[in-house]
Each structure stands twice: as C-alpha cells, then as structure tokens.
Write an enzyme that holds these catalytic residues in place. Sequence first.
Site, mmCIF file in Angstrom:
data_model
loop_
_atom_site.group_PDB
_atom_site.id
_atom_site.type_symbol
_atom_site.label_atom_id
_atom_site.label_comp_id
_atom_site.label_asym_id
_atom_site.label_seq_id
_atom_site.Cartn_x
_atom_site.Cartn_y
_atom_site.Cartn_z
ATOM 1 C CE LYS A 54 -3.927 -2.346 2.060
ATOM 2 N NZ LYS A 54 -4.716 -2.729 3.234
ATOM 3 C CD GLN A 98 -3.910 -4.320 6.362
ATOM 4 O OE1 GLN A 98 -3.957 -3.310 5.652
ATOM 5 N NE2 GLN A 98 -4.338 -5.486 5.951
ATOM 6 C CG ASP A 121 -10.325 0.020 4.739
ATOM 7 O OD1 ASP A 121 -10.127 -0.568 3.659
ATOM 8 O OD2 ASP A 121 -9.610 -0.135 5.744
HETATM 9 N N1 GUN Z 1 -7.432 -6.669 5.974
HETATM 10 C C1 GUN Z 1 -7.832 -7.477 4.966
HETATM 11 N N2 GUN Z 1 -8.520 -6.776 4.046
HETATM 12 C C2 GUN Z 1 -8.555 -5.506 4.483
HETATM 13 C C3 GUN Z 1 -9.106 -4.307 3.942
HETATM 14 O O1 GUN Z 1 -9.740 -4.271 2.875
HETATM 15 N N3 GUN Z 1 -8.910 -3.187 4.692
HETATM 16 C C4 GUN Z 1 -8.237 -3.213 5.869
HETATM 17 N N4 GUN Z 1 -8.130 -2.067 6.543
HETATM 18 N N5 GUN Z 1 -7.715 -4.296 6.399
HETATM 19 C C5 GUN Z 1 -7.869 -5.436 5.684
#
Ligand code: GUN
Length: 286
Positions: A54, A98, A121
């Site tokens: 990311k 996350q 998100d």
């Molecule tokens: N962990 C697994 N998928 C995601 C996601 O789409 N967003 C976040 N913040 N954590 C994750």
Amino acid sequence: MSAKTIDGKAFAQGLRTQLKGEVAKFIDQSGVTPGLAVVLIGQDPASQVYVGSKVRQTQEAGMNSFEHRLPDTTSQSELEALIDRLNADDSVHGILVQLPLPAGMNSDAILDRIDPAKDVDGFHPVNVGALWTGADALVPCTPLGCSYLIADVLGSDLSGLTAVVLGRSNIVGKPISALLQKMNATVVMAHSRTANLADVCRSADILVAAVGRPFMVEKDWIKPGATVIAVGINRWDDGKLGGDVARDAVEVAGAVTPVPGGVGPMTIACLLTNTLKAAQMSQARG
Ligand code: GUN
C-alpha cells in the site's frame, strides 16, 4: 471450452496508470497532494506485506504516504488518540487501519472513530449507510474492484441477470451485494446456513465467492457461461495460493478470476482511487 481469464493484475495496472495522471492534474489545479495514512498494529506477516504494498503504490501514484507502525502493546486509547490526530491533520485525506487488529482491541470502536470523509476503506457506518441508500459514498476497496471486473466482462447494466454472493462479511459480501443491486442485478446473498447451496449457485449468471474456504465452489455448482469472481485467498501448507473456487471451474464458466492475480491487485488500486476521491471531496468542501 475454457473460460476467459479475468486479468485483474493488468486491469489494476491500467487503473493505477490512469490514476497517476488524475493525481498529477489534481495537484496541479489545487496545490494539494493527496495523502494516505496507513496504520499497522503488531507483527502479523500478511498484514506487513499488504501495508508495504500500500505504501509503495501510494508513492508510485504521486501521493503522500504516512506510515504508522506501532507495537502490539499499543493500547486502545493510544490508537484512538492517533486516529484523532490523523482526523485533524489536513495533509491526511485517507486513513486506513489494517485489519485484523491484535486480539483484545475493539475494532468497531476504532473504525467508528475515523472521520467518514477520510474513511477510504468504506467501513464507517455512515459510508455503509450511504452505499445502501444510494448516496455517493467511499466504497470498500475489494468489492469496488470486483464491480469493475464484472462491468469489464458484462457491462455496467446487469438488468435481468442473477448474481449470487457467497459470504456475508462486512468487508466483501454485504457491500458487493449493494453494488450489484445498484448495477440492476437480482442479488441472492447466500452463506453457510443457506439450503441447497449448490443449486443456488447454479442459478447464478454472476457468482461472487467470498468465503475463505479453499475450492469450496465445485465445478458442477457453476452455470455454464457464468462470470465467476473468486475473492477469498487461501494458503495451502505447501505455501501455494488457491481461491474459493475449484480450478476446473474454468471448464464450465464463461469468465473466471484467477487466484492470485484476479481480485487481489484490484484492492490496492481501488484504495488509491478512494484516496484521490477523498482529497477531491475535501477540496470541494473547502
Ligand atoms: N485486511 C484485509 N482486508 C482488508 C481491507 O480491505 N482493509 C483493511 N483495513 N484491512 C484489511
């Protein structure tokens, strides 16, 4: 006949290239560089890889990346204080915490604390509600990516088509159901308690499998010619990756996403798209 492989990796690359141009234009016009803050608590190996990607892709798109890696001894109130600081920071347009958070932490309280305007998100109840009422919203990244891949195969008007969504998570199952309805599909939300799951899946012109159970969807669950989107990623003992859909499904389906290289790469591309969108909305609000 073998199904068309839906190349999510190439599609995501195309999205990122387009986005890079849009970011440069936005910076030129506004003097503001979009910024994404990524928060990782603890040492979860998969999360570390995701967060690394990311950060790198945010920078490659020409946006600012703010990385906050904190130990798993971080308390709920310390994390909440960080969220408050990021909410108040004008250089931060998107905030991503996350998941999963370490055991004992209250994830809902954290997600609810993020300013909905920075919730790239799309997990905040305000954005969830906006998605279901049809208002403009920040939409969760993985389902958004799935909807782009489906539109690439079938067009964006799914009138008359039946979509079956397998799995009812907040991250994928529920939001993709909302998006498919917006695209005029008739949506069936199926899950582990659904009766005659194989028959239900066989009714699907579009099948989205988001359960996280390796190869659960068998070849004979698939309607000939269907578009199959395999969201779950499962790692076998030998380290290889496999999806929720059996590999021989390609013999029946019309189009299938591979695992890896299908939905996965779309998630980060859509996170970047959401970050630019959040910066644009912030600028429009003044
Ligand atoms: N962990 C697994 N998928 C995601 C996601 O789409 N967003 C976040 N913040 N954590 C994750």
